[in-house]
Structure formats: structure tokens, C-alpha cells
Design a protein around this motif. Structure first.
Motif, PDB file in Angstrom:
ATOM      1  N   LEU A   7       0.706  -1.249   0.016  1.00 32.41           N
ATOM      2  CA  LEU A   7      -0.089   0.044   0.150  1.00 32.41           C
ATOM      3  C   LEU A   7       0.870   1.115   0.151  1.00 32.41           C
ATOM      4  N   SER A   8       2.037   1.423   0.715  1.00 36.22           N
ATOM      5  CA  SER A   8       2.642   2.300   0.876  1.00 36.22           C
ATOM      6  C   SER A   8       3.571   2.835  -0.344  1.00 36.22           C
ATOM      7  N   GLN A   9       3.818   1.543  -1.027  1.00 33.07           N
ATOM      8  CA  GLN A   9       4.619   1.635  -2.396  1.00 33.07           C
ATOM      9  C   GLN A   9       3.810   2.357  -3.464  1.00 33.07           C
ATOM     10  N   GLN A  10       2.583   2.016  -3.462  1.00 31.07           N
ATOM     11  CA  GLN A  10       1.539   2.348  -4.280  1.00 31.07           C
ATOM     12  C   GLN A  10       1.030   4.075  -3.948  1.00 31.07           C
ATOM     13  N   ALA A  11       1.371   4.302  -2.522  1.00 37.39           N
ATOM     14  CA  ALA A  11       0.930   5.704  -2.190  1.00 37.39           C
ATOM     15  C   ALA A  11       2.017   6.878  -2.636  1.00 37.39           C
TER      16      ALA A  11
ATOM     17  N   VAL B 204       5.040   4.302  12.217  1.00 35.81           N
ATOM     18  CA  VAL B 204       3.592   4.644  12.364  1.00 35.81           C
ATOM     19  C   VAL B 204       3.273   5.726  11.206  1.00 35.81           C
ATOM     20  N   LYS B 205       4.073   6.221  10.648  1.00 38.49           N
ATOM     21  CA  LYS B 205       3.976   7.211   9.562  1.00 38.49           C
ATOM     22  C   LYS B 205       3.679   6.068   8.174  1.00 38.49           C
ATOM     23  N   GLU B 206       4.107   5.225   8.014  1.00 37.37           N
ATOM     24  CA  GLU B 206       3.843   4.115   7.072  1.00 37.37           C
ATOM     25  C   GLU B 206       2.533   3.698   7.362  1.00 37.37           C
ATOM     26  N   GLN B 207       2.336   3.180   8.304  1.00 39.09           N
ATOM     27  CA  GLN B 207       0.837   2.748   8.771  1.00 39.09           C
ATOM     28  C   GLN B 207      -0.203   3.705   8.332  1.00 39.09           C
ATOM     29  N   LEU B 208       0.202   4.831   8.736  1.00 39.48           N
ATOM     30  CA  LEU B 208      -0.885   5.927   8.503  1.00 39.48           C
ATOM     31  C   LEU B 208      -1.054   6.174   6.702  1.00 39.48           C
ATOM     32  N   VAL B 209      -0.054   6.182   6.269  1.00 40.87           N
ATOM     33  CA  VAL B 209      -0.016   6.196   4.874  1.00 40.87           C
ATOM     34  C   VAL B 209      -0.671   5.136   3.903  1.00 40.87           C
ATOM     35  N   ALA B 210      -0.498   3.954   4.563  1.00 40.17           N
ATOM     36  CA  ALA B 210      -1.096   2.630   3.998  1.00 40.17           C
ATOM     37  C   ALA B 210      -2.520   2.851   4.219  1.00 40.17           C
ATOM     38  N   ASN B 211      -2.936   3.147   5.430  1.00 36.10           N
ATOM     39  CA  ASN B 211      -4.301   3.440   5.609  1.00 36.10           C
ATOM     40  C   ASN B 211      -5.065   4.232   4.692  1.00 36.10           C
TER      41      ASN B 211
END
Length: 455
Positions: free
Chosen positions: A74-78, A130-137
Motif C-alpha cells: 500500500l505504501s509503495q502505491q501511495a 507509524v507514518k507508514e501505517q497511516l499512509v497505508a491506511n
């Protein structure tokens, strides 16, 4: 309790010794595109799992890795789609998690002992994750933001369920309430203010704050810790408390002040940037009988106006009810086990016992007489309830259960759309999982791609 703390200390110390020592245990557990997932990343999340009071279970690590693989995709696509979060959003989420960890550990000092590092160090460590999790969400939300469902799709979904697999729904009710708590006069409050002031003067006279807090404070969360609330930011406390905590200098004692919880005074112990560590003593106000009598008169008048149809129930609730959880919903209670849907249909076995007994013999569309009750925080007051609807036990059908079936159908559609998205990205992304985790059942879907890439 001591045994649980001992186990928790052992587990977290062991985990964080792994972080502290640069040994071969900290290997690469998985690769997703250009990103790696370290063994220490998994161990840290596992430590958080244990810190939440869960039992030790190595299979959880499989689930942690699966979540991280998903998060990396998800974060890569973000990055490609320019989906971002702000630094303030990350800071607020880090602070929220640390407050929860501190509370579960029983105080900041105990948490720091468990983690074998300071809270500030740990916050810096988890911030990138945490930043990566928020971006993924946020990326996940973007994938699903345009998904909707039509009544025809709901009907087709329902018809696709085998008749013998349709869910059975228990007796459900819709219940409203109007709650009124005593309003104490200035004279009635004075004895509680005086008690708090007397304790404050004893501390100014040289007595130990922590000892008096343990003996007299009525805050069950902080009293055993000598009134210590740990570190908190400006969003954690009620406004009256925050205003003083962020105004005082270290070791300065506040005057006595009032909040909805009672009378307090506090002392700032330490400052760290935009956070303050403080301790306080709380004296709760107990309603004298005279105030309860006044409350009964007030709610009787509200009740009569509603029964006589001079005032709609929803309007009366928004104007007079003291329960903020229901007053802004027209007085209607929400199903606490399904908050996201904001449904007002509540299984009777999930009702507060006092509410259940109040409505047990009521007819739909009627109101109970006002009755005295004690809230979960110990506060006494009066309320009356309204039985809006009652549904007998039944097998799911579209006529009675369309909102519930729509919610299930919608979640099913989202899941299918998300699964399709992940399958496409997984097949086009290089993914490698360490052999140690290849036996995890939850990771099987990630392995064929790895084999294809290697071959």
C-alpha cells in the motif's frame, strides 16, 4: 497481577535486548519491491501486542508479517499516487499510542523499564513505522472511497446466501433515554472544594504529594501512582486541566479548580517539548439528598411534557439530557458493539441491566417512569427510557433487516475489490519471504509469487 507484570517484563526485556544488541537475529524477514522488513520490525510489533495484555503466541508473528507485507504494498502505491500524511498527523498518532501503552503498563516509569529505553527514544523508533501505517491506511481508503452499493446489489447478495446459512437475529430493541444529573449549588460544592484546598495546603506545608494522593485522591487511575498521570499533550485532558498544566512551571502547585470530574489541584513534574508530566489529586462531588430531590422534580417535568406530547422526545433529549453519548442522537442509544455502523438496534442481552429491566414489560412507543440510577463512574442521577421498537428473534430477511444486510453486502464488496487490487499488485511486485515464515498459513498467498520470481 505480579506474575503478569513479571512475564510482561521478561518478554519485553528479551525483545528489546534483541534491538539493543546488533546480532544476527536482526535479519531480513521479507522483501517487497525495494523495501525490506527486518526481524526486529516484527519483534517490535510483537512487543506491542504483548504490551496490550495479550498472551505469548508465536503464530501472531505470522500475522504481523502479513500485515507488514500488505502495508508495504500500500505504501509503495501511495508514493506513486502522491498519497501522504502530515507530520502533525504522525505526531498525534504516536502520542495516542504512547498514552495507551503508558496506561496499560501502569505508568511511564514502568513502561520505560519494560522497553529498556525512554519513552522519547521509543517514540522516535516507532515514528517511521507509524507514518507508514497511516499512509497505508490512507491508500486503502483511496482504493475504497468510490465503492458504493445499490439496493439491487444488496438483494442479489442476500439471494446468493443459502437459506440454511442465513443468520439468526436475537430480540433487538431501539431504546432512547433522557438523563438528568444533580446540579449542585455553590454552597453544596463548597465542602468538596474545601477538602481539596485543605490537602493542597498540607502539601504546601511540606507533606508529600504522592502519599496524600494515594490516601485521598478519588482518581482510581492515578491515585495508586501517587497522582502521577505520566506525560500527556494538549489533547489528552479536559480544557480546564490542560490550561493549568501547560501554564505552570515545573514543581509549581496549581490552585484548586473544578472540572466535570470534581475539584482538582495539580503539580507539573517535568516538561518535554509539547508534553507535560503532571500529578494531581481529585476530590469528587457527591450529590446531597437535596440535589437529588431537585433533580427528580426537574426530570418529572420533562417526562410529563414528553408524555403529554408537548415536546417531542428527541427535542427534549437534545435540550435537557446530560448524557452526551445519546443527547446528540435524539436520545437514542447506539449499539456499543457496532459503533462504526451507528445502528440503534441493540440485542437485549447487550443492554445495561438497569435499562433491560426498565423496558422488559413496556409496550413499544411508551416511556418508563423516571427512576434513580448510578452511572458507571459512580455518579447518581435520574433517567427515563423510551422503547421505540422491538424485533422478535427471527431468521434474516430483507424486509426487517435490510440495513444489516446492506452493511454485510457492502463489506463483502469492499473485501472483493481490495482483494482484487492486492492480487494484481502482488503478481507484479517482487516479494521474497524468509524460509522461517514460509510455513505460516496466513502467508501462503505470498509464496507462489516468490517462487515464480526465483525460478
Amino acid at each position: 497481577m505480579k506474575q503478569t507484570v513479571g512475564i510482561l517484563f521478561f518478554l519485553l526485556t528479551s525483545i528489546n535486548l534483541t534491538f539493543a544488541q546488533n546480532i544476527t537475529v536482526n535479519k531480513i524477514a521479507a522483501v517487497v519491491g525495494d523495501n525490506i522488513i527486518l526481524q526486529s520490525d516484527i519483534e517490535r510489533e510483537y512487543a506491542n501486542y504483548i504490551l496490550q495484555g495479550n498472551p505469548q503466541n508465536d503464530e501472531v508473528k505470522c500475522g504481523v508479517l502479513q500485515q507488514m507485507l500488505t502495508q508495504k504494498l500500500l505504501s509503495q502505491q501511495a508514493v506513486i499516487d502522491s498519497v501522504t500524511v502530515t507530520d502533525d498527523e504522525v505526531t498525534n498518532e504516536v502520542d495516542r499510542r504512547m498514552r495507551a501503552f503508558i496506561q496499560r503498563a501502569g505508568g511511564q516509569e514502568r513502561l520505560e523499564q519494560f522497553l529498556n529505553r525512554s519513552v522519547l527514544q521509543y517514540k522516535d523508533e516507532i515514528r517511521p513505522d507509524v507514518k507508514e501505517q497511516l499512509v497505508a491506511n490512507r491508500m486503502h481508503s483511496k482504493i475504497t472511497e468510490n465503492i458504493g452499493i445499490t439496493p439491487l446489489e444488496v438483494k442479489r447478495f442476500f439471494e446468493s446466501i443459502p437459506k440454511d446459512s442465513l443468520p439468526e437475529y436475537p430480540t433487538e430493541v431501539e431504546v432512547g433515554e433522557i438523563v438528568v444529573y444533580p446540579k449542585l449549588t455553590k454552597a453544596e460544592k463548597e465542602q468538596f472544594r474545601d477538602k481539596a484546598e485543605a490537602l493542597r495546603l498540607r502539601i504546601k506545608g511540606g507533606e508529600d504529594f504522592a502519599t496524600l494522593a494515594r490516601l485521598y485522591s478519588q482518581d482510581p487511575g492515578s491515585a495508586p501512582e501517587g497522582g502521577d498521570l505520566g506525560f500527556f499533550d494538549r489533547t489528552a485532558m479536559v480544557k480546564e486541566f490542560t490550561a493549568l498544566a501547560f501554564k505552570l512551571k515545573a514543581n509549581e502547585l496549581s490552585p484548586v479548580f473544578e472540572t466535570d470530574f470534581g475539584f482538582h489541584f495539580l503539580q507539573v513534574m517535568e516538561r518535554r517539548g509539547e508534553q507535560v508530566r503532571a500529578r494531581h489529586i481529585l476530590i469528587k462531588m457527591e450529590a446531597p439528598q437535596e440535589s437529588l430531590v431537585r433533580t427528580k422534580v426537574a426530570i418529572d417535568s420533562i417526562y410529563q411534557n414528553v408524555v403529554d406530547k408537548k415536546l417531542p422526545f428527541s427535542t427534549a433529549a437534545s435540550m435537557y439530557s446530560d448524557n452526551n453519548d445519546t443527547k446528540y442522537n435524539g436520545g437514542m442509544m447506539l449499539n456499543a458493539e457496532n459503533v462504526s455502523s451507528r445502528t440503534t438496534f441493540i440485542p437485549t442481552d447487550k443492554l445495561d441491566p438497569s435499562v433491560f429491566f426498565a423496558i422488559d414489560t413496556m409496550q413499544v412507543g411508551t416511556y418508563s417512569r423516571p427512576y434513580e440510577f448510578t452511572a458507571r463512574d459512580g455518579k447518581k442521577g435520574y433517567r427515563f427510557v423510551y422503547l421505540k421498537s422491538k424485533t422478535d428473534p427471527h431468521r434474516a430477511n430483507l424486509d426487517q433487516d435490510f440495513p444489516k444486510i446492506k452493511e454485510i453486502a457492502f463489506e463483502d464488496k469492499i473485501q472483493r475489490e481490495v482483494s482484487s487490487w492486492f492480487e494484481k499488485r502482488r503478481l507484479s511486485t517482487y516479494i521474497k519471504v524468509d524460509p522461517e515464515f514460509q510455513t505460516c498459513e496466513s502467508l501462503k498467498m505470498w509464496l507462489p509469487n516468490e517462487t515464480a520470481q526465483v525460478n
